[in-house]
Design a protein around this motif. Structure first.
Motif, PDB file in Angstrom:
ATOM      1  N   MET B   1       0.854  -1.195   0.000  1.00 55.80           N
ATOM      2  CA  MET B   1       0.000   0.000   0.000  1.00 55.80           C
ATOM      3  C   MET B   1       0.887   1.242   0.000  1.00 55.80           C
ATOM      4  N   PRO B   2       0.832   2.032  -1.068  1.00 52.83           N
ATOM      5  CA  PRO B   2       1.708   3.206  -1.083  1.00 52.83           C
ATOM      6  C   PRO B   2       1.238   4.244  -0.065  1.00 52.83           C
ATOM      7  N   THR B   3       2.192   4.878   0.513  1.00 55.87           N
ATOM      8  CA  THR B   3       1.803   5.942   1.428  1.00 55.87           C
ATOM      9  C   THR B   3       1.297   7.126   0.629  1.00 55.87           C
ATOM     10  N   LYS B   4       0.662   8.041   1.309  1.00 57.00           N
ATOM     11  CA  LYS B   4      -0.007   9.132   0.620  1.00 57.00           C
ATOM     12  C   LYS B   4       0.967  10.017  -0.147  1.00 57.00           C
ATOM     13  N   ASP B   5       2.134  10.227   0.462  1.00 53.39           N
ATOM     14  CA  ASP B   5       3.054  11.158  -0.181  1.00 53.39           C
ATOM     15  C   ASP B   5       4.062  10.483  -1.115  1.00 53.39           C
ATOM     16  N   SER B   6       3.946   9.132  -1.290  1.00 54.28           N
ATOM     17  CA  SER B   6       4.899   8.484  -2.196  1.00 54.28           C
ATOM     18  C   SER B   6       4.594   8.908  -3.637  1.00 54.28           C
ATOM     19  N   ALA B   7       5.636   9.309  -4.375  1.00 57.59           N
ATOM     20  CA  ALA B   7       5.430   9.805  -5.739  1.00 57.59           C
ATOM     21  C   ALA B   7       5.090   8.639  -6.667  1.00 57.59           C
ATOM     22  N   ARG B   8       4.184   8.878  -7.579  1.00 54.76           N
ATOM     23  CA  ARG B   8       3.864   7.868  -8.578  1.00 54.76           C
ATOM     24  C   ARG B   8       5.040   7.757  -9.531  1.00 54.76           C
ATOM     25  N   LEU B   9       5.339   6.519  -9.966  1.00 56.91           N
ATOM     26  CA  LEU B   9       6.448   6.334 -10.901  1.00 56.91           C
ATOM     27  C   LEU B   9       6.138   6.991 -12.239  1.00 56.91           C
ATOM     28  N   ASP B  10       7.125   7.656 -12.804  1.00 52.54           N
ATOM     29  CA  ASP B  10       6.949   8.217 -14.147  1.00 52.54           C
ATOM     30  C   ASP B  10       6.807   7.089 -15.155  1.00 52.54           C
ATOM     31  N   ILE B  11       5.925   7.293 -16.120  1.00 51.33           N
ATOM     32  CA  ILE B  11       5.889   6.364 -17.248  1.00 51.33           C
ATOM     33  C   ILE B  11       6.753   6.977 -18.336  1.00 51.33           C
ATOM     34  N   ARG B  12       7.932   6.414 -18.504  1.00 47.89           N
ATOM     35  CA  ARG B  12       8.863   6.980 -19.483  1.00 47.89           C
ATOM     36  C   ARG B  12       8.612   6.292 -20.821  1.00 47.89           C
ATOM     37  N   LYS B  13       8.072   7.053 -21.744  1.00 42.84           N
ATOM     38  CA  LYS B  13       7.572   6.454 -22.979  1.00 42.84           C
ATOM     39  C   LYS B  13       8.664   6.311 -24.041  1.00 42.84           C
ATOM     40  N   THR B  14       8.595   5.230 -24.797  1.00 45.55           N
ATOM     41  CA  THR B  14       9.398   5.093 -26.004  1.00 45.55           C
ATOM     42  C   THR B  14       8.424   4.907 -27.159  1.00 45.55           C
ATOM     43  N   TYR B  15       8.283   5.960 -27.945  1.00 48.25           N
ATOM     44  CA  TYR B  15       7.308   5.928 -29.033  1.00 48.25           C
ATOM     45  C   TYR B  15       7.850   5.163 -30.224  1.00 48.25           C
ATOM     46  N   LYS B  16       6.931   4.637 -31.003  1.00 50.62           N
ATOM     47  CA  LYS B  16       7.324   3.880 -32.191  1.00 50.62           C
ATOM     48  C   LYS B  16       6.909   4.625 -33.451  1.00 50.62           C
ATOM     49  N   LEU B  17       7.244   4.037 -34.586  1.00 49.09           N
ATOM     50  CA  LEU B  17       6.909   4.660 -35.866  1.00 49.09           C
ATOM     51  C   LEU B  17       5.465   4.317 -36.221  1.00 49.09           C
ATOM     52  N   TYR B  18       4.953   4.932 -37.255  1.00 54.75           N
ATOM     53  CA  TYR B  18       3.617   4.580 -37.745  1.00 54.75           C
ATOM     54  C   TYR B  18       3.751   4.266 -39.236  1.00 54.75           C
ATOM     55  N   VAL B  19       3.705   2.982 -39.575  1.00 58.15           N
ATOM     56  CA  VAL B  19       3.927   2.559 -40.971  1.00 58.15           C
ATOM     57  C   VAL B  19       2.868   1.520 -41.350  1.00 58.15           C
ATOM     58  N   GLY B  20       2.171   1.768 -42.437  1.00 53.94           N
ATOM     59  CA  GLY B  20       1.199   0.789 -42.933  1.00 53.94           C
ATOM     60  C   GLY B  20       0.087   0.504 -41.938  1.00 53.94           C
ATOM     61  N   GLY B  21      -0.286   1.485 -41.128  1.00 57.62           N
ATOM     62  CA  GLY B  21      -1.375   1.289 -40.183  1.00 57.62           C
ATOM     63  C   GLY B  21      -0.965   0.583 -38.906  1.00 57.62           C
ATOM     64  N   ALA B  22       0.320   0.257 -38.772  1.00 56.72           N
ATOM     65  CA  ALA B  22       0.803  -0.392 -37.550  1.00 56.72           C
ATOM     66  C   ALA B  22       1.864   0.492 -36.905  1.00 56.72           C
ATOM     67  N   PHE B  23       2.242   0.134 -35.704  1.00 57.59           N
ATOM     68  CA  PHE B  23       3.254   0.911 -34.976  1.00 57.59           C
ATOM     69  C   PHE B  23       4.493   0.060 -34.757  1.00 57.59           C
ATOM     70  N   PRO B  24       5.362  -0.060 -35.763  1.00 56.17           N
ATOM     71  CA  PRO B  24       6.563  -0.882 -35.595  1.00 56.17           C
ATOM     72  C   PRO B  24       7.693  -0.087 -34.928  1.00 56.17           C
ATOM     73  N   ARG B  25       8.624  -0.803 -34.315  1.00 56.40           N
ATOM     74  CA  ARG B  25       9.881  -0.172 -33.913  1.00 56.40           C
ATOM     75  C   ARG B  25      10.710   0.058 -35.166  1.00 56.40           C
ATOM     76  N   SER B  26      11.726   0.898 -35.032  1.00 56.90           N
ATOM     77  CA  SER B  26      12.628   1.058 -36.167  1.00 56.90           C
ATOM     78  C   SER B  26      13.308  -0.275 -36.448  1.00 56.90           C
ATOM     79  N   GLU B  27      13.420  -0.596 -37.728  1.00 51.75           N
ATOM     80  CA  GLU B  27      14.123  -1.817 -38.140  1.00 51.75           C
ATOM     81  C   GLU B  27      15.540  -1.840 -37.564  1.00 51.75           C
ATOM     82  N   SER B  28      16.132  -0.647 -37.410  1.00 51.93           N
ATOM     83  CA  SER B  28      17.507  -0.549 -36.907  1.00 51.93           C
ATOM     84  C   SER B  28      17.574  -0.758 -35.397  1.00 51.93           C
ATOM     85  N   GLY B  29      16.439  -0.729 -34.706  1.00 53.57           N
ATOM     86  CA  GLY B  29      16.439  -0.859 -33.254  1.00 53.57           C
ATOM     87  C   GLY B  29      16.878   0.397 -32.525  1.00 53.57           C
TER      88      GLY B  29
END
Lengths: 311, 291
Positions: B1-29
């Motif tokens: 149970m988190p305490t009241k003042d404990s900070a919520r973890l950041d969601i650090r996003k890694t966005y992907k590409l948008y190709v052909g209606g899908a969201f692939p990672r870069s082929e190069s990684g």
């Protein structure tokens, strides 16, 4: 284990031999195929692989709507795949239905490109032996250099190995000097164990080539299935000294896929098999992708499909 | 149970590409860090390679037949739908544009308004283009002679580096409204609003492959798109170095691409028809009459 000459002496011995083959480790085969497909093939090796893959293609059209005109166009493409680049090699063969063999034979005269014909009630193989034999004889009489036959999967799956063996042997006789490719239709055999058994059965019955699929059933050729078949021809070569070819057909559309197959061939059966006499691709749209990759290597920029002939 | 003042973890996003209606990672990684205008970490974005650009062109070519064959009226509806979905994400876009361009949210809101309005404006043009650009031509013979505009094909867009949403919209909407399909290379420093626009595309009736969004460097990917023989037009808007733009233009000449040169633009101004008519081919038909 009986010597190979003995195992075909009776259906009982044949069954005992086929069922006694070691089982295929499914997870291992798939993992091995996945590992081999991560190999990076670049620059000069890639140029070599692309040209080799083109030389291994059986340029195929097996549609109900095929016409002599379509076959003529395909033969022109087989002779000179890239009209803009005379250094592009020719394909190995053109593969058509038996009634179009004569057209293809005429169009390919003097080119050294073989004519392959499917036969034996392709693609289902559901017909009497007499009709299958006649189908084969018709194709050979019309000039086919290679015959692609289908096995009776129903008989194989119900354990009547002797029947399948006799059929292949009968077609072998009917085909005469023509190269015999035996289509296992691995998509219907369900397990890798069955693929291994069918491969051995076909080789024992006199196949020159074993071929994955008709292209009419999904899944068609896959890398693990091809790997299992390559292992079978390798083991058969160790046992007898004979080289049997493998043909992967159906679903191979990109140069990248083709190169994965070549890597698998080299690493499984060995460099002897990197030869159009011993490994083939049954494909049509694959050729344009190989040509586009080839042009990309030569010119340094990406070409578009508009610059290549239709397939 | 988190305490009241404990900070919520950041969601650090890694966005992907948008190709052909899908969201692939870069082929190069590869990926790269995207910071806001003040240098604070925002997210990771995929760093597209030349092979991603190649895949995007294949996807765009595949989508071209279907998209250009739709009725102009239907394409207008689809563009209007983009505006609708963007409106629902107005707050998100405002926050992202504010962070990317170093503005207050209050200053960013009018830019998002303008971007959404621009989609509506171009949506309206879909079924009016032929009347304005096309013509019925008087000819000296018994022919009904007319010219109609048609889409040119796959358009590569090197999106503006500064204006992350309004600028992007202003180069993208005129390309696709007439039936072209697009491969977009986003602003390198400010890609987040473009990525969100990709998410909008995926949920707003735009067929997969009509818009393909690559985050990464226009200098790296641009030459591959400019020399690609299956690309029919290229907008060099996001190229800042004039020498680089000249080289790209030279590469584009190989297959006679339609090229739009970079120029200083005020994105809030009324855009006019020049971008809309840049990616069109005029087809003229001579139809015999009286026979």
């Amino acid at each position: 284990m009986d010597s190979l000459a003995d195992v075909t002496s009776s259906e009982d011995r044949l069954r005992r031999f086929l069922l006694g083959l070691p089982g295929v480790d499914q997870v291992g085969a798939e993992a091995r195929a996945a590992t081999l497909s991560t190999r990076s093939i670049k620059t000069t090796a890639k140029a070599y692989a692309l040209d080799l893959a083109i030389q291994m293609i059986d340029l195929t059209t097996l549609e109900g709507q095929d016409t002599p005109g379509k076959v003529r166009a395909l033969c022109a493409k087989a002779r000179r795949p890239d009209p803009a680049d005379p250094t592009a090699p020719q394909v190995a063969a053109v593969c058509v239905y038996p009634d179009l063999v004569a057209t293809a034979k005429y169009e390919l005269r003097g080119s050294g490109i073989n004519v392959a014909s499917v036969a034996t009630a392709f693609p289902s193989g559901r017909s009497s032996l007499a009709i299958k034999v006649q189908d084969t004889k018709d194709a050979v009489a019309a000039g086919a250099d290679e015959v692609d036959m289908v096995i009776d999967r129903g008989a194989f799956l119900s354990g009547r190995y002797g029947l399948v063996f006799d059929e292949i042997a009968a077609i072998r006789d009917a085909a005469g000097d023509a190269h015999l490719k035996v289509i296992l239709e691995t998509g219907e055999l369900v397990t890798y164990d069955n693929v291994r058994r069918a491969s051995w059965l076909a080789m024992l019955a006199g196949a020159d080539f074993i071929k994955t699929s008709t292209g009419k059933v999904s899944p068609a050729a896959t890398l693990p299935v091809t790997l299992v078949m390559l292992e079978a021809v390798r083991d058969y070569h160790e046992a007898t000294g004979l080289h049997i070819g493998v043909k992967s057909a159906g679903g191979i559309r990109t140069a990248k896929d083709a190169i994965k197959y070549l890597v698998t061939v080299n690493e499984t059966a060995g460099p002897d098999w990197l030869d159009p006499e011993l490994f083939r691709f049954g494909a049509s749209s694959l050729l344009n992708d190989l040509l586009m990759q080839r042009t990309k290597l030569a010119t340094g920029h990406y070409p578009g499909p508009d610059y290549f002939t239709l397939d | 149970m988190p305490t009241k003042d404990s900070a919520r973890l950041d969601i650090r996003k890694t966005y992907k590409l948008y190709v052909g209606g899908a969201f692939p990672r870069s082929e190069s990684g590869r990926s790269y860090v995207v910071n806001d205008a003040k240098g604070k970490f925002l997210a990771n974005a995929s760093l597209a390679s030349r092979k991603d650009a190649r895949d995007a062109v294949v996807a765009a070519r595949k989508a071209f037949g279907g998209w250009s064959a739709r009725t102009a009226y239907n394409r207008g509806q689809v563009l209007y739908r983009i505006a609708e979905v963007m409106e629902g994400r107005h707050d998100q876009f405002s926050a992202e544009v504010a962070a990317a361009e170093g503005l207050s949210v209050a200053k960013a809101r009018p830019l998002v308004d303008a971007a959404i309005d621009r989609w509506v404006w171009y949506a309206g043009w879909a079924d009016k283009l032929a009347q304005v650009v096309g013509s019925s031509n008087p000819v000296a013979g018994p022919y009904f002679d007319f010219s109609v505009p048609e889409a040119t094909g796959v358009v590569a867009l090197l999106a503006p580096q500064d204006s992350s949403l309004l600028g992007l919209t202003s180069v993208l909407a005129p390309a696709i409204v007439s039936g072209n399909t697009a491969v977009v290379v986003t602003s390198f420093e400010r890609p987040i609003p473009a990525i969100t626009l990709g998410e909008v595309m995926a949920t707003s009736d735009v067929p997969g492959g009509v818009v393909n969004i690559l985050t990464g460097s226009a200098s790296e990917i641009g030459p591959w798109l400019a020399s690609h023989l299956d690309v029919n037009a290229i907008d060099l808007c996001g190229v800042e170095d004039p020498d680089e733009a000249r080289d790209l233009e030279a590469a584009a000449a190989e297959n006679l691409k339609r090229v739009r040169r970079p120029a200083a633009e005020d994105w809030l101004e009324s855009p006019g028809l020049s971008r809309l008519t840049q990616y069109l081919e005029l087809k003229t038909v001579w139809h015999p009459i009286g026979v």
